[in-house]
Design an enzyme around this catalytic site. Structure first.
Site, PDB file in Angstrom:
ATOM      1  N   LYS A 160       0.884  -1.164   0.000  1.00  0.00           N
ATOM      2  CA  LYS A 160       0.000   0.000   0.000  1.00  0.00           C
ATOM      3  C   LYS A 160       0.924   1.217   0.000  1.00  0.00           C
ATOM      4  CE  LYS A 160      -4.191   1.745   0.267  1.00  0.00           C
ATOM      5  NZ  LYS A 160      -5.238   1.561  -0.775  1.00  0.00           N
TER       6      LYS A 160
ATOM      7  N   ASP B 243      -2.013 -12.299   5.432  1.00  0.00           N
ATOM      8  CA  ASP B 243      -3.025 -13.010   6.217  1.00  0.00           C
ATOM      9  C   ASP B 243      -4.371 -12.917   5.519  1.00  0.00           C
ATOM     10  OD1 ASP B 243      -4.191 -14.305   8.475  1.00  0.00           O
ATOM     11  OD2 ASP B 243      -4.938 -12.360   9.138  1.00  0.00           O
TER      12      ASP B 243
HETATM   13  C1  IPM Z   1      -3.019 -17.390  10.194  1.00  0.00           C
HETATM   14  C2  IPM Z   1      -3.946 -17.053  11.327  1.00  0.00           C
HETATM   15  C3  IPM Z   1      -3.156 -16.350  12.419  1.00  0.00           C
HETATM   16  C4  IPM Z   1      -2.579 -15.075  11.829  1.00  0.00           C
HETATM   17  C5  IPM Z   1      -3.982 -16.036  13.699  1.00  0.00           C
HETATM   18  C6  IPM Z   1      -4.603 -17.283  14.282  1.00  0.00           C
HETATM   19  C7  IPM Z   1      -3.172 -15.304  14.727  1.00  0.00           C
HETATM   20  O1  IPM Z   1      -5.013 -16.281  10.873  1.00  0.00           O
HETATM   21  O2  IPM Z   1      -2.035 -18.129  10.426  1.00  0.00           O
HETATM   22  O3  IPM Z   1      -3.259 -16.945   9.080  1.00  0.00           O
HETATM   23  O4  IPM Z   1      -3.261 -14.044  11.778  1.00  0.00           O
HETATM   24  O5  IPM Z   1      -1.423 -15.113  11.415  1.00  0.00           O
HETATM   25 MG    MG Z   2      -5.072 -16.025   8.783  1.00  0.00          MG
END
Ligand code: IPM
Ligand code: MG
Length: 361
Positions: free
Chosen positions: A193, A250
């Protein structure tokens, strides 16, 4: 000749974690006689179950088991008891983040290639997703997940998180992404971004420099994350290796789950310079816990990555992947893939275990 013993740290975690991990271990044990190494499984706690038994989501004893292992197999963490309680002091997810940091797992690799048979199982049109074969390379130990300062002001009326990246953190993950691109279609897309964030501009600067100096034959392009989200649902086949920071990776990788027909099919590897961990990208799915409906394939495919990348057993990895593909072809699948299926988590595990073994002859 005595076979060398390879140690696998097994961290089932919470929710459906134990059931899906059980299937992966079943597959590993089934094919063990065909491997060039013998396997030892060392179990340890993480997440809500660890909080309940010792007050810590990632106890030192678990860290030790992980550091002594050749590879780590991980299920999932998370529990509604903590999600619905904003004042909980410790949360299961902290265990996962602490583990990633402690083991230096900065590179999260999330491959995405839908099965031909499942092109119609996706909410996206077959012609849109057909031909998709990409890998998301997500930075995993920096950015807004870990930046300090973070927290609440004293009066409690403001909260803040810091997004911080150093040149070194960007460089090491960029090199991994360029290496992946070298082995694939020689194309790398940096998602950021940069029109808004200072960290994103640093990412562009560093990645561009490394590309020019060390990977001149890789075509590097840039995409804003909002545009990348659209691209992912409109023309995913145009993407190949996608490099991005922690939070964007993520979000985008869960979106990718829709392309594959089920998030229950997506494996991942998280690697650093010393340790490597393998886990499905989905969460602990507490609603399904103990019901024998959770899809174990993402975890079993993560095991395939473990065999290939950490144990040097590419034939085993290939057999596991073929067995997974066959389970889908023959519709021996959990209900997320075949609605109304009476086939459960453990039956899918049984099928893949015996099929992988027979493929290995
Ligand atoms: C992932 C999960 C984790 C993250 C969570 C559970 C903390 O969503 O491994 O993608 O956000 O990294
Ligand atoms: Mg995740």
């Amino acid at each position: 000749m005595e076979r060398a013993i390879k140690k696998i740290a097994v961290l089932p975690g919470d929710g459906i974690g134990p059931e899906i991990i059980e299937q992966a271990v079943k597959v590993a044990k089934a094919i063990e006689p065909k491997l060039s190494c013998a396997l030892q499984f060392d179990y340890a706690e993480i997440g809500a179950c660890a909080i309940r038994s010792c007050g810590e989501p990632y106890p030192d004893s678990t860290d030790k088991v992980c550091k002594e292992a050749d590879a780590i197999l991980f299920g999932a963490v998370g529990d509604p008891q903590f999600d619905n309680n904003p004042s909980a002091k410790v949360r299961p997810e902290q265990g996962l983040l602490k583990m990633r940091k402690s083991l230096g797992l900065f590179a999260n690799i999330r491959p995405l290639k839908p099965y031909e048979e499942l092109l119609d199982a996706s909410p996206l049109k077959r012609e849109v997703i057909s031909g998709t074969d990409m890998v998301i390379i997500r930075e995993l130990t920096g950015g807004i997940y870990f930046g300090e300062p973070r927290g609440r002001t004293e009066d409690g009326r403001k909260a803040f998180d810091s997004c911080i990246y150093s040149v070194e953190e960007i460089e090491r993950i960029a090199r991994i992404a360029f290496e992946y691109a070298s082995r694939r279609r020689k194309k790398l897309t940096l998602v950021d971004k940069a029109n808004v964030l200072a960290t994103s501009r640093l990412w562009r600067e560093v990645v561009t420099r490394i590309g020019k100096s060390d990977y001149p034959n890789i075509e590097l392009d840039f995409m804003f994350v909002d545009n990348a989200a659209m691209k992912l649902v409109m023309a995913p086949a145009q993407l190949d290796v996608v490099l991005t920071e922690n939070m964007f990776g993520d979000i985008l990788s869960d979106m990718g789950g829709a392309i594959g027909g089920s998030i229950g099919l997506m494996p991942s590897a998280s690697a650093g310079s010393r340790y490597a961990l393998y886990e499905p990208i989905h969460g602990s799915f507490p609603q399904a816990k103990g019901k024998n409906i959770a899809n174990p394939v993402a975890t079993i495919l993560s095991l395939a990555m473990l065999f290939e990348d950490s144990l040097g057993e590419p034939d085993a990895a290939k057999a596991i992947r073929e067995a997974c593909a066959l389970s889908i072809k023959e519709r021996i699948c959990t209900p997320d893939i075949v609605p109304g299926s009476s086939c459960g988590t453990s039956q899918v595990g049984d099928f893949i275990a015996s099929t992988a073994l027979s493929i290995l002859g």
